[in-house]
Write an enzyme that holds these catalytic residues in place. Structure first.
Site, mmCIF file in Angstrom:
data_model
loop_
_atom_site.group_PDB
_atom_site.id
_atom_site.type_symbol
_atom_site.label_atom_id
_atom_site.label_comp_id
_atom_site.label_asym_id
_atom_site.label_seq_id
_atom_site.Cartn_x
_atom_site.Cartn_y
_atom_site.Cartn_z
ATOM 1 N N ALA A 15 -6.417 -5.219 6.896
ATOM 2 C CA ALA A 15 -6.055 -3.823 7.144
ATOM 3 C C ALA A 15 -6.506 -3.360 8.522
ATOM 4 O O ALA A 15 -6.765 -2.184 8.749
ATOM 5 C CB ALA A 15 -6.678 -2.936 6.071
ATOM 6 N N ARG A 21 5.025 -0.030 15.129
ATOM 7 C CA ARG A 21 6.407 0.401 14.883
ATOM 8 C C ARG A 21 6.526 1.699 14.091
ATOM 9 O O ARG A 21 7.599 2.267 13.984
ATOM 10 C CB ARG A 21 7.178 -0.733 14.181
ATOM 11 C CG ARG A 21 7.602 -1.824 15.130
ATOM 12 C CD ARG A 21 8.124 -3.037 14.403
ATOM 13 N NE ARG A 21 7.037 -3.805 13.794
ATOM 14 C CZ ARG A 21 7.220 -4.850 13.003
ATOM 15 N NH1 ARG A 21 8.448 -5.248 12.703
ATOM 16 N NH2 ARG A 21 6.192 -5.515 12.506
ATOM 17 N N ASN A 181 6.928 -16.423 3.452
ATOM 18 C CA ASN A 181 5.506 -16.210 3.182
ATOM 19 C C ASN A 181 5.264 -14.721 2.972
ATOM 20 O O ASN A 181 5.562 -13.925 3.853
ATOM 21 C CB ASN A 181 4.714 -16.725 4.398
ATOM 22 C CG ASN A 181 3.261 -16.276 4.375
ATOM 23 O OD1 ASN A 181 2.690 -16.067 3.317
ATOM 24 N ND2 ASN A 181 2.683 -16.132 5.567
ATOM 25 N N TYR A 399 -11.526 41.500 -1.656
ATOM 26 C CA TYR A 399 -11.900 41.144 -0.283
ATOM 27 C C TYR A 399 -11.982 42.404 0.561
ATOM 28 O O TYR A 399 -11.036 43.213 0.578
ATOM 29 C CB TYR A 399 -10.818 40.198 0.258
ATOM 30 C CG TYR A 399 -11.065 39.622 1.620
ATOM 31 C CD1 TYR A 399 -12.296 39.042 1.929
ATOM 32 C CD2 TYR A 399 -10.079 39.634 2.601
ATOM 33 C CE1 TYR A 399 -12.516 38.506 3.183
ATOM 34 C CE2 TYR A 399 -10.287 39.088 3.854
ATOM 35 C CZ TYR A 399 -11.509 38.522 4.146
ATOM 36 O OH TYR A 399 -11.726 37.971 5.388
HETATM 37 C C1 UD1 Z 1 2.467 -12.044 8.584
HETATM 38 C C2 UD1 Z 1 2.538 -13.572 8.466
HETATM 39 C C3 UD1 Z 1 3.971 -13.974 8.086
HETATM 40 C C4 UD1 Z 1 4.369 -13.269 6.792
HETATM 41 C C5 UD1 Z 1 4.199 -11.764 6.928
HETATM 42 C C6 UD1 Z 1 4.406 -11.108 5.577
HETATM 43 C C7 UD1 Z 1 0.940 -14.360 10.121
HETATM 44 C C8 UD1 Z 1 0.764 -15.033 11.425
HETATM 45 N N1 UD1 Z 1 2.193 -14.147 9.738
HETATM 46 O O1 UD1 Z 1 3.297 -11.627 9.654
HETATM 47 O O2 UD1 Z 1 4.043 -15.375 7.893
HETATM 48 O O3 UD1 Z 1 5.713 -13.594 6.475
HETATM 49 O O4 UD1 Z 1 2.855 -11.438 7.359
HETATM 50 O O5 UD1 Z 1 4.374 -9.694 5.672
HETATM 51 O O6 UD1 Z 1 -0.035 -14.084 9.444
HETATM 52 N N2 UD1 Z 1 -4.004 -7.767 10.624
HETATM 53 C C9 UD1 Z 1 -5.367 -7.718 10.794
HETATM 54 N N3 UD1 Z 1 -5.905 -8.188 11.963
HETATM 55 C C10 UD1 Z 1 -5.140 -8.731 12.947
HETATM 56 C C11 UD1 Z 1 -3.752 -8.786 12.759
HETATM 57 C C12 UD1 Z 1 -3.207 -8.309 11.573
HETATM 58 O O7 UD1 Z 1 -6.103 -7.232 9.920
HETATM 59 O O8 UD1 Z 1 -5.707 -9.127 13.959
HETATM 60 C C13 UD1 Z 1 -3.439 -7.272 9.375
HETATM 61 C C14 UD1 Z 1 -2.405 -6.189 9.556
HETATM 62 O O9 UD1 Z 1 -3.031 -4.888 9.544
HETATM 63 C C15 UD1 Z 1 -1.497 -6.387 8.363
HETATM 64 C C16 UD1 Z 1 -1.591 -7.881 8.067
HETATM 65 O O10 UD1 Z 1 -2.760 -8.327 8.725
HETATM 66 O O11 UD1 Z 1 -1.958 -5.647 7.234
HETATM 67 C C17 UD1 Z 1 -0.376 -8.674 8.560
HETATM 68 O O12 UD1 Z 1 -0.265 -8.539 9.963
HETATM 69 P P1 UD1 Z 1 1.126 -8.358 10.691
HETATM 70 O O13 UD1 Z 1 0.878 -8.263 12.141
HETATM 71 O O14 UD1 Z 1 1.904 -7.293 10.039
HETATM 72 O O15 UD1 Z 1 1.791 -9.805 10.407
HETATM 73 P P2 UD1 Z 1 3.329 -10.124 10.277
HETATM 74 O O16 UD1 Z 1 3.916 -10.243 11.625
HETATM 75 O O17 UD1 Z 1 3.931 -9.183 9.340
HETATM 76 MG MG MG Z 2 3.511 -7.115 8.654
#
Ligand code: UD1
Ligand code: MG
Length: 479
Positions: A15, A21, A181, A399
Site C-alpha cells: 500500500a 493515474r 497475475n 443559542y
Molecule cells: C503488479 C504486478 C503485475 C500484476 C498487477 C496486478 C509487479 C512488478 N507487477 O503490477 O504482474 O499483474 O500488479 O494488479 O509487481 N507498491 C508498493 N511499493 C512500491 C510499488 C508498488 O507498495 O514500491 C504497491 C502499490 O501501492 C500497489 C501494489 O504495490 O498497491 C501494486 O503496484 P502497482 O504499481 O500498481 O503494480 P502493477 O503495475 O499494477
Molecule cells: Mg496496480
C-alpha cells in the site's frame, strides 16, 4: 505436515504506491468505494483469515495519512520510504516477518478480494507445500497485467509456473497469454527472503519486481504454483477514477445481493447506495433511491421510503421512515415514525413509538417514548420526556450567539403551536404552554405558561379601511 492453523501465517498488504493515474491529492489506497477506503476493504477481508496483529500494511507515499485512515483496524505497519517496486516493498518486511512460516501478499488497490479466496489461496499453498502460490485470473482484457507462463509436461500445462512476465517485457507469444497475475501470492517466508536480494532493477521501470521471484524460485528447484480465481472481477485493481466507479458499483451490488439473500426487500437495488458496513434486519423494505451510509444499523420490519439518506444511525425494529429524511449519528427506537422530510442531526435519540414529522429538525435531543413533534419544529440540546406533544412550529432557542443551553420538557407536557422556549428552561411534568408563547422562565409541573398580548377585536374595521384606501386611490388618479 502441520495444519493451516499450526503454521505461523502472516498477511502483508502492498500500500505504499502513489496512484498517479487517479490525479489526486490523496494516496490511492485511501480513496473510498462502498463508503470504506480501498485498503480498509482489503484489511477487513484479511482480518477474517488471520488476526489483525498478523497483518502488515506496507505504507510509503503519504504514510502518515494512510496510517491514520486505517489505524483503527489494528494492523501493523512497515514503512517503505522510497517506492522502488513491489519486490523492494517486501524487502522492508524482512524483520517483521522473521517469526512467520508463510506470508500472503495482497494489494491495497485490489479491494474486492474476498475472505474465502484469501483462505483458499492459503489452504492450497499449505496443502501443496508450495514455496510460492500465485492467484491468477482470466479477465476479458488481460492487457497491462503480468502474464503467467506455466510449465508444460507431455504437451499439457501443469499447475507449476515458470515465470511471470510483465506486459512491457512480454514477447508476442507471451503477450497472447490470457492468464494474468493478480498480484496476490503466498510465499514460504524463508525461501522468499533467501532470494529477495537476487532481484534486479533490470526492467523498463528500473524497479525491483516481486514478480521476478517466481522465475528465481523455480530455477532453484522450488515449487511455484498457480491457482485460478473463479471470478476475475474479484482481482480487478483500481488505477483510474473510472475503475473506482466500476468497483464501487460492483461492491454495492454485492452488498445489496447479500442483504436480499438475508431477507431484506430492496426495490430497484441499482438505485440504492448501501455502504459496506451497514446491517439491516429481515423483512425490512428499502425503497428506490435510498442511501444507507457508514455504520448504519437498521432493525427488522422497517420501511425506509425513497430519497432518505441515513448515515451512522441506529434504527430499531418496525420503524417507518417516510420520504426524504436525513439522519446522521442518530438513534431511533422501535416502532417510531419519522418523516417525511425530517432531519435528525447528531446525538438525536428518538424514543420508542415517537413521531417526528415534516420539516422537523433535531440535534442533541432526546425525544421520549411516544412523544410527538409532527410539524415544522427545531429541537436542539433538549431532554424531552414521554408522552409529550410538541405543537407545530415550536422552537427551542438554544443559542445566544456564544453559548448553547439546554431545554428540559418533562413527561406529559403539551406545548402549543408556535411556542419559543428560550433556554435554559424547564417545563415541568404535565404542564401546558399556550400557543405562540415565548417562555423565558421555568414552568412548574401541571402549570400553564402563557405570554400573549390581549386580543383586540374591532368590528367593521376592514370595511372602513377599504373605503379609505379606495378614496385615496381615486384622489391620486384625478391629479
Ligand atoms: C503488479 C504486478 C503485475 C500484476 C498487477 C496486478 C509487479 C512488478 N507487477 O503490477 O504482474 O499483474 O500488479 O494488479 O509487481 N507498491 C508498493 N511499493 C512500491 C510499488 C508498488 O507498495 O514500491 C504497491 C502499490 O501501492 C500497489 C501494489 O504495490 O498497491 C501494486 O503496484 P502497482 O504499481 O500498481 O503494480 P502493477 O503495475 O499494477
Ligand atoms: Mg496496480
Amino acid at each position: 505436515m502441520p495444519s493451516a492453523n499450526e503454521q505461523r501465517f502472516a498477511i502483508a498488504i502492498l500500500a505504499a504506491g502513489k496512484g498517479t493515474r487517479l490525479k489526486s491529492k490523496l494516496p490511492k489506497v485511501i480513496h473510498q468505494i462502498g463508503g470504506r477506503p480501498l485498503l480498509g476493504h482489503v484489511i477487513v477481508a484479511a482480518s477474517k483469515v488471520v488476526s489483525p496483529k498478523n497483518i502488515l500494511c506496507i505504507i510509503g507515499h503519504e504514510a502518515d495519512r494512510v496510517r491514520k485512515t486505517v489505524e483503527s483496524y489494528g494492523t501493523g505497519f512497515v514503512e517503505q520510504r522510497e517506492q522502488r517496486g513491489t519486490g523492494h516493498a517486501l524487502m522492508q518486511c524482512r524483520e517483521a516477518l522473521a517469526e512467520f512460516d508463510h506470508v500472503l501478499v495482497l494489494s491495497g488497490d485490489v479491494p474486492l478480494i474476498r475472505t474465502e479466496t484469501i483462505a483458499a489461496v492459503r489452504d492450497f499453498h499449505i496443502g501443496k507445500d508450495s514455496d510460492m502460490t500465485i492467484l491468477t485470473a482470466e479477465p476479458s482484457d488481460p492487457f497491462g497485467y503480468g502474464r503467467i507462463i506455466r510449465k508444460s509436461a507431455g504437451g499439457k500445462q501443469t499447475d507449476e509456473v515458470e515465470a511471470i512476465v510483465e506486459q512491457k517485457q512480454a514477447n508476442a507469444e507471451q503477450a497472447k497469454v490470457r492468464e494474468i497475475n493478480s498480484g496476490i501470492y503466498a510465499f514460504n517466508v524463508k525461501e522468499l527472503f533467501a532470494r529477495l536480494d537476487r532481484l534486479t532493477t533490470d526492467n523498463p521501470h528500473g524497479e525491483f519486481y516481486l514478480t521476478d521471484i517466481a522465475q528465481i524460485l523455480q530455477s532453484d528447484g522450488r515449487k511455484v504454483l498457480a491457482v485460478k480465481a473463479e471470478d476475475s472481477n474479484e482481482v480487478m485493481g483500481v488505477n483510474t477514477r473510472r475503475e473506482l466507479a466500476i468497483l464501487d458499483d460492483m461492491l454495492r451490488t454485492r452488498k445489496t445481493s447479500e442483504l436480499m439473500d438475508n431477507g431484506v426487500t430492496i426495490y430497484r437495488p441499482e438505485t440504492v447506495m448501501v455502504d459496506a458496513d451497514v446491517t439491516i434486519g429481515s423483512d425490512t423494505v428499502i425503497e428506490p433511491f435510498v442511501q444507507l451510509l457508514g455504520k448504519t444499523q437498521i432493525g427488522s420490519d422497517c420501511v425506509i421510503r425513497s430519497y432518505s439518506v441515513i448515515t451512522n444511525t441506529k434504527i430499531g425494529d418496525g420503524v417507518l421512515v417516510r420520504h426524504g429524511c436525513v439522519m446522521e449519528d442518530a438513534e431511533v427506537g422501535n416502532a417510531a415514525l419519522i418523516g417525511p422530510y425530517s432531519h435528525l442531526r447528531p446525538a438525536s435519540q428518538i424514543g420508542e413509538g415517537a413521531h417526528v414529522g415534516n420539516f422537523v429538525e433535531t440535534k442533541k435531543t432526546k425525544l421520549g417514548k411516544g412523544s410527538k413533534a409532527n410539524h415544522l419544529t427545531y429541537l436542539g440540546d433538549s431532554e424531552i420526556g414521554a408522552g409529550v406533544n410538541i405543537g407545530a412550529g415550536t422552537i427551542t432557542c438554544n443559542y445566544d450567539g456564544v453559548n448553547k443551553f439546554g431545554t428540559v420538557i418533562e413527561d406529559g407536557v403539551f406545548i402549543g403551536s408556535d411556542a419559543t422556549l428560550v433556554a435554559p428552561v424547564t417545563i415541568g411534568k404535565g404542564a401546558y404552554v399556550g400557543a405562540a408563547s415565548c417562555i423565558t422562565k421555568d414552568i412548574p409541573a401541571d402549570g400553564l405558561g402563557l405570554t400573549r398580548p390581549e386580543l383586540v377585536i374591532k368590528e367593521n374595521w376592514a370595511n372602513a379601511k377599504r373605503e379609505k384606501m379606495k378614496a385615496a386611490k381615486a384622489a391620486r388618479e384625478k391629479k
